[in-house]
Design a protein around this motif. Structure first.
Motif, short mmCIF file in Angstrom:
data_model
loop_
_atom_site.label_atom_id
_atom_site.label_comp_id
_atom_site.label_asym_id
_atom_site.label_seq_id
_atom_site.Cartn_x
_atom_site.Cartn_y
_atom_site.Cartn_z
N SER A 48 0.80 -1.22 0.00
CA SER A 48 0.00 0.00 0.00
C SER A 48 0.84 1.27 0.00
O SER A 48 0.39 2.31 0.39
CB SER A 48 -0.90 -0.02 1.22
OG SER A 48 -0.11 -0.26 2.36
N LYS B 79 1.82 10.89 -2.97
CA LYS B 79 1.83 11.08 -1.53
C LYS B 79 2.15 9.75 -0.88
O LYS B 79 1.55 8.74 -1.19
CB LYS B 79 0.46 11.57 -1.07
CG LYS B 79 0.49 13.05 -0.80
CD LYS B 79 -0.76 13.49 -0.11
CE LYS B 79 -0.81 15.01 -0.14
NZ LYS B 79 -2.12 15.52 0.19
N GLY C 209 -1.66 6.57 -4.08
CA GLY C 209 -1.96 7.81 -4.77
C GLY C 209 -2.92 8.69 -4.00
O GLY C 209 -3.04 9.86 -4.28
N THR C 210 -3.60 8.17 -3.02
CA THR C 210 -4.56 9.00 -2.30
C THR C 210 -4.10 9.25 -0.87
O THR C 210 -4.74 9.97 -0.15
CB THR C 210 -5.92 8.30 -2.21
OG1 THR C 210 -5.71 7.05 -1.54
CG2 THR C 210 -6.50 8.07 -3.57
N GLY C 211 -3.01 8.63 -0.53
CA GLY C 211 -2.57 8.78 0.85
C GLY C 211 -3.26 7.78 1.75
O GLY C 211 -3.00 7.72 2.93
N GLU C 212 -4.15 7.01 1.19
CA GLU C 212 -4.85 6.06 2.04
C GLU C 212 -4.09 4.74 2.11
O GLU C 212 -4.50 3.73 1.56
CB GLU C 212 -6.26 5.81 1.53
CG GLU C 212 -7.07 5.18 2.62
CD GLU C 212 -8.50 4.92 2.21
OE1 GLU C 212 -9.27 4.58 3.10
OE2 GLU C 212 -8.82 5.06 1.05
N ALA C 213 -2.96 4.80 2.75
CA ALA C 213 -2.11 3.62 2.79
C ALA C 213 -1.99 3.11 4.21
O ALA C 213 -1.08 2.39 4.55
CB ALA C 213 -0.73 3.96 2.25
N HIS C 214 -2.95 3.50 5.04
CA HIS C 214 -2.86 3.10 6.44
C HIS C 214 -3.37 1.67 6.59
O HIS C 214 -4.07 1.16 5.73
CB HIS C 214 -3.72 4.01 7.27
CG HIS C 214 -5.05 4.22 6.65
ND1 HIS C 214 -5.30 5.28 5.83
CD2 HIS C 214 -6.15 3.45 6.66
CE1 HIS C 214 -6.53 5.16 5.38
NE2 HIS C 214 -7.07 4.08 5.85
N TYR D 117 2.07 3.17 -2.52
CA TYR D 117 1.68 4.24 -3.43
C TYR D 117 0.26 4.03 -3.93
O TYR D 117 0.04 3.60 -5.05
CB TYR D 117 2.63 4.29 -4.63
CG TYR D 117 4.05 4.56 -4.24
CD1 TYR D 117 4.43 5.82 -3.80
CD2 TYR D 117 4.99 3.54 -4.26
CE1 TYR D 117 5.74 6.07 -3.41
CE2 TYR D 117 6.30 3.79 -3.88
CZ TYR D 117 6.67 5.05 -3.45
OH TYR D 117 7.94 5.30 -3.07
N VAL E 104 -1.87 11.58 -10.52
CA VAL E 104 -1.36 10.79 -9.38
C VAL E 104 -0.60 11.73 -8.47
O VAL E 104 0.43 12.28 -8.84
CB VAL E 104 -0.42 9.67 -9.88
CG1 VAL E 104 0.13 8.90 -8.67
CG2 VAL E 104 -1.17 8.74 -10.81
N HIS E 105 -1.13 11.95 -7.27
CA HIS E 105 -0.34 12.70 -6.29
C HIS E 105 0.56 11.69 -5.63
O HIS E 105 0.09 10.75 -5.02
CB HIS E 105 -1.22 13.31 -5.20
CG HIS E 105 -2.56 13.69 -5.66
ND1 HIS E 105 -2.83 14.87 -6.30
CD2 HIS E 105 -3.75 13.03 -5.59
CE1 HIS E 105 -4.11 14.93 -6.59
NE2 HIS E 105 -4.68 13.83 -6.18
N ALA F 37 -9.93 10.55 3.66
CA ALA F 37 -9.10 9.62 2.91
C ALA F 37 -7.64 10.05 2.91
O ALA F 37 -6.74 9.25 2.68
CB ALA F 37 -9.61 9.51 1.47
N ASP F 38 -7.41 11.34 3.17
CA ASP F 38 -6.03 11.87 3.12
C ASP F 38 -5.84 12.76 4.35
O ASP F 38 -5.98 13.96 4.29
CB ASP F 38 -5.85 12.67 1.82
CG ASP F 38 -4.43 13.21 1.70
OD1 ASP F 38 -3.58 12.85 2.54
OD2 ASP F 38 -4.18 14.00 0.77
N TYR F 39 -5.51 12.10 5.43
CA TYR F 39 -5.55 12.80 6.73
C TYR F 39 -4.21 12.84 7.42
O TYR F 39 -4.13 13.15 8.60
CB TYR F 39 -6.57 12.11 7.63
CG TYR F 39 -6.25 10.65 7.84
CD1 TYR F 39 -6.70 9.69 6.95
CD2 TYR F 39 -5.46 10.25 8.91
CE1 TYR F 39 -6.37 8.36 7.10
CE2 TYR F 39 -5.11 8.92 9.07
CZ TYR F 39 -5.57 7.99 8.17
OH TYR F 39 -5.23 6.67 8.31
N TYR G 235 2.10 8.03 2.48
CA TYR G 235 1.60 8.10 3.85
C TYR G 235 2.67 7.70 4.86
O TYR G 235 2.92 8.40 5.84
CB TYR G 235 0.39 7.19 3.96
CG TYR G 235 -0.16 7.03 5.35
CD1 TYR G 235 -1.03 7.98 5.87
CD2 TYR G 235 0.17 5.93 6.13
CE1 TYR G 235 -1.53 7.85 7.15
CE2 TYR G 235 -0.33 5.78 7.40
CZ TYR G 235 -1.19 6.73 7.90
OH TYR G 235 -1.68 6.58 9.16
N HIS G 236 3.33 6.58 4.60
CA HIS G 236 4.30 6.07 5.56
C HIS G 236 5.52 6.97 5.68
O HIS G 236 6.03 7.19 6.77
CB HIS G 236 4.73 4.64 5.19
CG HIS G 236 3.64 3.65 5.42
ND1 HIS G 236 3.33 3.18 6.65
CD2 HIS G 236 2.76 3.09 4.56
CE1 HIS G 236 2.30 2.35 6.57
NE2 HIS G 236 1.94 2.29 5.30
#
Lengths: 111, 211
Positions: free
Chosen positions: A11, B18, A15-20, A13, B15-16, B181-183, B20-21
């Motif tokens: 998870s 970003k 692309g939405t940052g939702e990689a938790h 990339y 595609v951003h 979704a992007d927090y 997260y980790h």
């Protein structure tokens, strides 16, 4: 999705940052952690009124460290992070402990 | 919760990149520098306390346990509301999230007001950092109050910065730039706020409860 350590590569990339990995902690659970912190605060204030000599400091630091663990593991979500971040945090605190420990080896024999 | 933005195959779309980790890891790395910054001051405190135990006892007895305890409750509660706000945002409860953050910022304000009252009382007794009076105290006492002002002062600066960052994140949430979704921005701001709480968890017993 309850996996905590094994999902990093899959998870990375999205692309939405939702990689938790973990679902949001419930309001009830977080409030329970807060109750625990409040109880420990009461304990530390209460124990300080009893004279235990040198042990007062040890108890105060012990209770503070219990509170710190609650904050770090649950409020800061460390329990649900991957092993890399857990290892980094552990390293940072071990380094701090070495610095404090070695200083006390010196101070303990100085006065 | 897991929408995972299923893009039709073949389309690239915006595609951003970003990560997260990586964002979180970067924040933790920064927090380590904060831990070592305060860690150094705690080391100084511990060394001087070993040298001047009586002065530190007397100094601790002169601090207001009630105000210190109240500020502990205020900060821990504000930590809770930040943690709750992340859950609220991820569940899409934007209004609740903003109220929780507003409450957190209000707690930060309350903390600083208490601090001002406390410092004010010390100033009233002539204990002003850098003053003749404080320098003229017995060495142990002047060191105790010096550390008290330096450590609670540096912590207070962190409270103000943390509250400002949270206000900024509230704005981003209102603008829809930080979402359920992007927090990660809210999560990282929250991490900073929890470190502020963490430092106080040690400051409180070490300064207020050692008499």
């Amino acid at each position: 999705m309850t996996g905590t350590d094994s999902d990093t590569s899959a998870s990375m990339y999205t692309g939405t940052g939702e990689a938790h990995a973990h679902a949001p902690l419930s309001y009830r659970f977080l409030t329970a952690v807060w109750v625990g912190l409040m109880v420990l605060t009461a304990v530390t204030v209460g124990v300080a009124r009893v004279d235990l000599g040198y042990f007062n400091v040890l108890v105060a630091l012990g209770v503070a460290s219990c509170k710190a663990l609650l904050v770090i593991f649950f409020f800061m979500h460390l329990k649900y992070e991957n092993l890399l971040i857990k290892g980094m945090v552990l390293t940072a605190f071990v380094i701090l402990a070495i610095a404090i420990g070695l200083t006390f080896v010196d101070i303990g024999y100085r006065y | 919760m897991a929408e995972h933005t299923a893009m039709p195959p073949g389309t690239t779309g915006p595609v951003h990149h970003k990560d997260y980790h990586a964002a979180k890891m970067g924040m933790w790395l920064f927090l380590f520098t904060e831990i070592l910054l305060f860690g150094g001051l705690f080391l100084l405190y511990a060394s001087y306390r070993a040298k001047f135990p009586m002065a530190f006892h007397a100094g601790g007895a002169s601090l207001d346990v009630f105000l210190g305890g109240l500020n502990t409750v205020v900060l821990i509660t504000s930590s809770l509301t930040v943690a709750l706000s992340i859950t609220a945002l991820r569940r899409g409860e934007i209004t609740r999230c903003l109220w929780l953050l507003a409450f957190t910022v209000a707690c930060a304000g309350g903390f600083m007001v208490n601090k001002a009252i406390e410092w004010g009382a010390k100033f009233h007794h002539g204990l002003v950092p850098g003053s003749e009076h404080m320098a003229g105290l017995p060495q142990g006492q002047s060191i105790f109050y010096g550390l008290y002002f330096a450590m609670t002062g540096l912590h207070g600066v962190h409270v103000v910065i943390g509250a400002s960052v949270l206000l900024w994140v509230m704005l981003l949430i209102r603008q829809g730039k930080v979402t359920g979704a992007d927090y990660v921005v809210l999560e990282n701001a929250g991490l900073y706020w929890h470190i502020v709480d963490l430092v106080w968890i040690y400051l409180f017993p070490l300064f207020y409860l050692i008499s």
